[in-house]
Design a protein around this motif. Structure first.
Motif, PDB file in Angstrom:
ATOM      1  N   GLY A  37     -79.611 -15.919   3.531  1.00  0.00           N
ATOM      2  CA  GLY A  37     -80.735 -15.565   4.761  1.00  0.00           C
ATOM      3  C   GLY A  37     -81.525 -14.412   4.254  1.00  0.00           C
ATOM      4  N   TYR A  38     -82.271 -13.537   5.447  1.00  0.00           N
ATOM      5  CA  TYR A  38     -83.006 -12.503   5.161  1.00  0.00           C
ATOM      6  C   TYR A  38     -82.498 -11.352   6.177  1.00  0.00           C
ATOM      7  CZ  TYR A  38     -85.937 -15.643   2.341  1.00  0.00           C
ATOM      8  OH  TYR A  38     -86.425 -16.581   1.428  1.00  0.00           O
ATOM      9  N   ALA A  39     -83.047 -10.304   5.712  1.00  0.00           N
ATOM     10  CA  ALA A  39     -82.739  -8.974   6.449  1.00  0.00           C
ATOM     11  C   ALA A  39     -83.947  -8.085   6.436  1.00  0.00           C
ATOM     12  CB  ALA A  39     -81.339  -8.156   5.935  1.00  0.00           C
ATOM     13  N   ALA A  40     -84.008  -7.397   7.571  1.00  0.00           N
ATOM     14  CA  ALA A  40     -85.052  -6.059   7.549  1.00  0.00           C
ATOM     15  C   ALA A  40     -84.410  -4.987   8.442  1.00  0.00           C
ATOM     16  CB  ALA A  40     -86.493  -6.666   8.185  1.00  0.00           C
ATOM     17  N   ASP A  41     -84.748  -4.101   8.360  1.00  0.00           N
ATOM     18  CA  ASP A  41     -84.435  -2.799   9.112  1.00  0.00           C
ATOM     19  C   ASP A  41     -85.667  -1.989   9.391  1.00  0.00           C
ATOM     20  OD1 ASP A  41     -84.490  -2.090   6.278  1.00  0.00           O
ATOM     21  OD2 ASP A  41     -83.792  -0.066   6.864  1.00  0.00           O
ATOM     22  N   ALA A  42     -85.427  -1.177  10.741  1.00  0.00           N
ATOM     23  CA  ALA A  42     -86.271  -0.087  10.884  1.00  0.00           C
ATOM     24  C   ALA A  42     -85.570   1.195  11.468  1.00  0.00           C
ATOM     25  CB  ALA A  42     -87.117  -0.421  12.192  1.00  0.00           C
ATOM     26  N   SER A  43     -86.163   2.415  11.143  1.00  0.00           N
ATOM     27  CA  SER A  43     -85.473   3.716  11.802  1.00  0.00           C
ATOM     28  C   SER A  43     -86.446   4.433  12.445  1.00  0.00           C
ATOM     29  CB  SER A  43     -85.086   4.292  10.295  1.00  0.00           C
ATOM     30  OG  SER A  43     -84.235   3.561   9.711  1.00  0.00           O
ATOM     31  N   PHE A  44     -85.744   5.316  13.373  1.00  0.00           N
ATOM     32  CA  PHE A  44     -86.580   6.091  14.485  1.00  0.00           C
ATOM     33  C   PHE A  44     -85.981   7.379  14.653  1.00  0.00           C
ATOM     34  CE2 PHE A  44     -87.408   1.802  15.652  1.00  0.00           C
ATOM     35  CZ  PHE A  44     -88.803   1.539  15.624  1.00  0.00           C
ATOM     36  N   ALA A  45     -86.449   8.273  14.667  1.00  0.00           N
ATOM     37  CA  ALA A  45     -85.884   9.804  14.883  1.00  0.00           C
ATOM     38  C   ALA A  45     -85.990  10.322  16.333  1.00  0.00           C
ATOM     39  CB  ALA A  45     -86.520  10.650  13.716  1.00  0.00           C
ATOM     40  N   PHE A  46     -84.922  10.736  17.031  1.00  0.00           N
ATOM     41  CA  PHE A  46     -85.207  11.182  18.134  1.00  0.00           C
ATOM     42  C   PHE A  46     -84.427  12.808  18.103  1.00  0.00           C
ATOM     43  CE2 PHE A  46     -84.263   6.893  18.280  1.00  0.00           C
ATOM     44  CZ  PHE A  46     -85.127   6.431  19.616  1.00  0.00           C
ATOM     45  N   GLY A  47     -85.491  13.535  18.964  1.00  0.00           N
ATOM     46  CA  GLY A  47     -85.199  14.946  18.855  1.00  0.00           C
ATOM     47  C   GLY A  47     -84.244  15.228  20.304  1.00  0.00           C
ATOM     48  N   TRP A  48     -83.990  16.624  20.211  1.00  0.00           N
ATOM     49  CA  TRP A  48     -83.028  17.214  21.432  1.00  0.00           C
ATOM     50  C   TRP A  48     -84.072  17.195  22.668  1.00  0.00           C
ATOM     51  CZ3 TRP A  48     -83.947  21.573  24.131  1.00  0.00           C
ATOM     52  CH2 TRP A  48     -83.100  22.000  25.000  1.00  0.00           C
ATOM     53  N   PRO A  49     -83.636  17.192  23.835  1.00  0.00           N
ATOM     54  CA  PRO A  49     -82.254  16.892  24.280  1.00  0.00           C
ATOM     55  C   PRO A  49     -81.964  15.376  24.331  1.00  0.00           C
ATOM     56  CG  PRO A  49     -83.689  17.386  25.845  1.00  0.00           C
ATOM     57  CD  PRO A  49     -84.694  17.400  24.997  1.00  0.00           C
ATOM     58  N   ASP A  50     -80.911  15.183  24.473  1.00  0.00           N
ATOM     59  CA  ASP A  50     -80.226  13.735  24.483  1.00  0.00           C
ATOM     60  C   ASP A  50     -80.456  12.944  23.621  1.00  0.00           C
ATOM     61  OD1 ASP A  50     -79.439  14.643  27.346  1.00  0.00           O
ATOM     62  OD2 ASP A  50     -81.581  14.169  28.203  1.00  0.00           O
ATOM     63  N   ALA A  51     -80.673  13.405  22.545  1.00  0.00           N
ATOM     64  CA  ALA A  51     -80.965  12.395  21.250  1.00  0.00           C
ATOM     65  C   ALA A  51     -80.228  11.227  20.755  1.00  0.00           C
ATOM     66  CB  ALA A  51     -80.852  13.249  20.049  1.00  0.00           C
ATOM     67  N   PRO A  52     -78.717  11.417  21.026  1.00  0.00           N
ATOM     68  CA  PRO A  52     -77.888  10.024  21.241  1.00  0.00           C
ATOM     69  C   PRO A  52     -78.150   9.086  21.967  1.00  0.00           C
ATOM     70  CG  PRO A  52     -76.871  12.141  20.566  1.00  0.00           C
ATOM     71  CD  PRO A  52     -77.869  12.590  21.132  1.00  0.00           C
ATOM     72  N   ALA A  53     -78.497   9.610  23.500  1.00  0.00           N
ATOM     73  CA  ALA A  53     -78.553   8.754  24.396  1.00  0.00           C
ATOM     74  C   ALA A  53     -79.941   7.938  24.335  1.00  0.00           C
ATOM     75  CB  ALA A  53     -78.566   9.481  25.731  1.00  0.00           C
ATOM     76  N   LYS A  54     -80.771   8.723  23.866  1.00  0.00           N
ATOM     77  CA  LYS A  54     -82.154   8.021  23.622  1.00  0.00           C
ATOM     78  C   LYS A  54     -82.160   6.916  22.500  1.00  0.00           C
ATOM     79  CE  LYS A  54     -84.729  12.287  24.719  1.00  0.00           C
ATOM     80  NZ  LYS A  54     -85.405  13.422  23.991  1.00  0.00           N
ATOM     81  N   ALA A  85     -82.017 -16.470   9.693  1.00  0.00           N
ATOM     82  CA  ALA A  85     -82.092 -17.624   8.603  1.00  0.00           C
ATOM     83  C   ALA A  85     -83.249 -17.619   7.839  1.00  0.00           C
ATOM     84  CB  ALA A  85     -81.793 -18.709   9.188  1.00  0.00           C
ATOM     85  N   ASP A  86     -84.325 -17.011   8.139  1.00  0.00           N
ATOM     86  CA  ASP A  86     -85.557 -17.242   7.335  1.00  0.00           C
ATOM     87  C   ASP A  86     -86.415 -15.986   7.506  1.00  0.00           C
ATOM     88  OD1 ASP A  86     -87.780 -17.602   9.539  1.00  0.00           O
ATOM     89  OD2 ASP A  86     -86.106 -19.139   9.878  1.00  0.00           O
ATOM     90  N   ALA A  87     -87.133 -15.821   6.592  1.00  0.00           N
ATOM     91  CA  ALA A  87     -88.200 -14.715   6.469  1.00  0.00           C
ATOM     92  C   ALA A  87     -89.121 -14.405   7.522  1.00  0.00           C
ATOM     93  CB  ALA A  87     -88.869 -14.481   5.377  1.00  0.00           C
ATOM     94  N   ASP A  88     -89.537 -15.447   8.300  1.00  0.00           N
ATOM     95  CA  ASP A  88     -90.355 -15.338   9.513  1.00  0.00           C
ATOM     96  C   ASP A  88     -89.970 -15.028  10.808  1.00  0.00           C
ATOM     97  OD1 ASP A  88     -92.946 -16.011  10.750  1.00  0.00           O
ATOM     98  OD2 ASP A  88     -91.741 -17.554  11.725  1.00  0.00           O
ATOM     99  N   ALA A  89     -88.539 -15.239  10.888  1.00  0.00           N
ATOM    100  CA  ALA A  89     -87.909 -14.694  12.095  1.00  0.00           C
ATOM    101  C   ALA A  89     -87.433 -13.252  11.726  1.00  0.00           C
ATOM    102  CB  ALA A  89     -86.510 -15.528  12.252  1.00  0.00           C
ATOM    103  N   ALA A  90     -87.179 -12.879  10.802  1.00  0.00           N
ATOM    104  CA  ALA A  90     -87.127 -11.475  10.619  1.00  0.00           C
ATOM    105  C   ALA A  90     -88.277 -10.601  10.594  1.00  0.00           C
ATOM    106  CB  ALA A  90     -86.586 -11.216   9.095  1.00  0.00           C
ATOM    107  N   MET A  91     -89.331 -11.147  10.266  1.00  0.00           N
ATOM    108  CA  MET A  91     -90.775 -10.555  10.504  1.00  0.00           C
ATOM    109  C   MET A  91     -91.070 -10.401  11.999  1.00  0.00           C
ATOM    110  SD  MET A  91     -92.928  -8.574   9.482  1.00  0.00           S
ATOM    111  CE  MET A  91     -92.997  -8.548   7.698  1.00  0.00           C
ATOM    112  N   ARG A  92     -90.913 -11.639  12.723  1.00  0.00           N
ATOM    113  CA  ARG A  92     -90.761 -11.517  14.027  1.00  0.00           C
ATOM    114  C   ARG A  92     -90.328 -10.661  15.058  1.00  0.00           C
ATOM    115  NH1 ARG A  92     -89.959 -16.143  16.576  1.00  0.00           N
ATOM    116  NH2 ARG A  92     -89.022 -17.335  14.924  1.00  0.00           N
TER     117      ARG A  92
END
Length: 456
Positions: free
Chosen positions: A323-340, A395-402
């Motif tokens: 199959g295929y995989a992708a990932d994204a990352s976001f940073a959250f600052g104080w306060p309530d960073a884990p909850a956000k 299962a395919d690259a197109d779905a990962a991008m969508r």
């Protein structure tokens, strides 16, 4: 240059993985090693090289090999140093062709290069472990060879030996077998003695200590790591090994890092399952028998190593599409960073589901909270910031991008103040490979091993 014991062979570890820093080689050469061994294949590197070969059939070897050879070849051509490397990956003949193509330009005329073949068993389906998928579904299947092919290449006068998948420590054990005339367990050879097994075990321990570049010289030190001298110029390790198997592991005088009882003992148990039975193609090593003596001045003696007969099986590693995989990352600052961050993960998953995109897997990590330690992470009520990483499989690259397109708009359209994309580029799907491992009869694999010797 450090003095060496009489009759000792000096081997050096010039690389620990594909992508390591080639600049450490220059420091090693100040100690005039007889052999510089370049260990380029981490456990999953063949999968990386398989993707290279998918794009270009001429590839499949580690492409940083020229960076190492540019520094090493002057010493090799001068006749003082030989090079052994598994940088051939899944296409060792491709690495040879690279050298052949550049021989005249770089003045390599007369250089003898040996290529060890036979680890690739994809074309020998009768050897594939039963638990492996059919050959048509595999991208590669390679057995971990021992030292025999490398020794044969050295006996034929090779200046450079290039292999595919061999056991890491075999790169270092092979020149010791060749130079000291140590016995190997062969069908037509005399019976092995305990002394023979102990010497092979000693050479294997040397390889294990040297194969990871800066780890045995401080990079794997869990003790007072902050006291390591000149950490911006880590020493790569060398060892002087005498015919009885006694080794002195040390660092170049010109470099930083450290080599002492702690750094060596911690590397000794790195990637070791049962320390009483460290399995290699050539010998089984009892790591608990090893004696380490700190001699000071960045020098440690290694002796009293005990070995016994190898198992008669070789490990095989293979890979199939997954199959295929992708990932994204976001940073959250104080306060309530884990909850956000947790709220963002729930919203992202819901958006993907509402868009009708099927996911085979969904993974959430909060760096700064639980990414490294999982449920064992210490409770922290309100960290200053966390980074949310979302990863998904399709299962395919197109779905990962969508799926990615459903996540990116959340940078502005989600009820979470403080959200900031942690990676600027949009997620890019990558193909996945499923790793398969098993055992194969060593004698059957060895029947297909051969060595190609070329003079450039």
């Amino acid at each position: 240059m450090r003095p060496r014991p009489d009759g000792a062979v000096r081997v050096a570890g010039g690389q620990g993985f594909y992508g390591d820093d080639p600049s450490g080689v220059a420091d090693l050469l100040t100690e005039q090693p007889d052999y510089v061994c370049l260990e380029a294949l981490a456990e999953l590197t063949l999968a990386i090289l398989a993707k290279d070969r998918q794009r270009d059939e001429a590839l499949g070897y580690t492409r940083d090999l020229p960076l190492y050879l540019m520094q090493l070849l002057p010493a090799v051509l001068a006749g003082g140093t030989k090079v052994i490397t598994n940088a051939g990956g899944i296409n060792p003949l491709g690495a040879l062709k690279l050298l052949q193509a550049s021989a005249e330009h770089f003045g390599l005329t007369g250089l003898k290069v040996a290529v060890v073949l036979g680890d690739d068993i994809l074309g020998r389906p009768e050897l594939l472990p039963q638990e492996f998928p059919p050959p048509a579904d595999l991208q590669f299947a390679n057995a971990y060879l021992g030292v025999a092919g490398i020794v044969e290449g050295l006996q034929q006068g090779a200046d450079v030996v290039i292999t595919g998948r061999v056991a890491d420590a075999a790169l270092f054990l092979a020149p010791l077998v060749h130079e000291h005339g140590w016995a190997l367990d062969t069908p037509d050879g005399p019976p092995m003695t305990q002394q023979d097994w102990d010497r092979l075990a000693a050479g294997t321990v040397v390889g294990h200590l040297l194969e990871c570049s800066g780890q045995s010289t401080g990079g794997n030190n869990a003790g007072e790591w902050w006291t390591t001298p000149d950490p911006w110029r880590y020493a790569f390790p060398l060892a002087d090994v005498t015919a009885d198997g006694t080794a002195h592991v040390f660092t170049p005088e010109v470099a930083g890092g450290r080599c002492d009882f702690d750094t060596v003992r911690q590397q000794l148990l790195y990637e070791v399952g049962d320390p009483t039975s460290y399995l290699t193609p050539d010998v089984v090593v009892d790591m608990t028998s090893v004696r380490l003596s700190d001699l000071g001045e960045d020098r440690v003696r290694v002796d009293e190593v005990v070995g016994r007969a190898a198992t008669g099986s070789y490990k095989v590693v293979g890979a199939s599409r997954n199959g295929y995989a992708a990932d994204a990352s976001f940073a959250f600052g104080w306060p309530d960073a884990p909850a956000k961050a947790r709220s963002a993960a729930r919203i992202a998953r819901k958006r993907i589901a509402e868009a009708g995109i099927d996911l085979l897997d969904w993974h959430v990590e909060l760096f700064g909270v639980d990414a490294l330690h999982g449920p064992a992470a210490p409770a922290d009520p309100d960290p200053a910031e966390v980074v949310l990483r979302l990863a998904w499989k399709t299962a395919d690259a197109d779905a990962a991008m969508r799926a990615a397109r459903q996540i990116i708009p959340m940078a502005l359209s989600a009820p979470m103040p403080g959200l900031t994309p942690a990676n600027r580029a949009r997620p890019k799907p990558s193909s996945l490979l499923r790793i398969h491992t098993g055992l194969v009869d060593a004698a059957a694999v060895e029947s297909g091993r051969r060595v190609v010797l070329e003079t450039l």
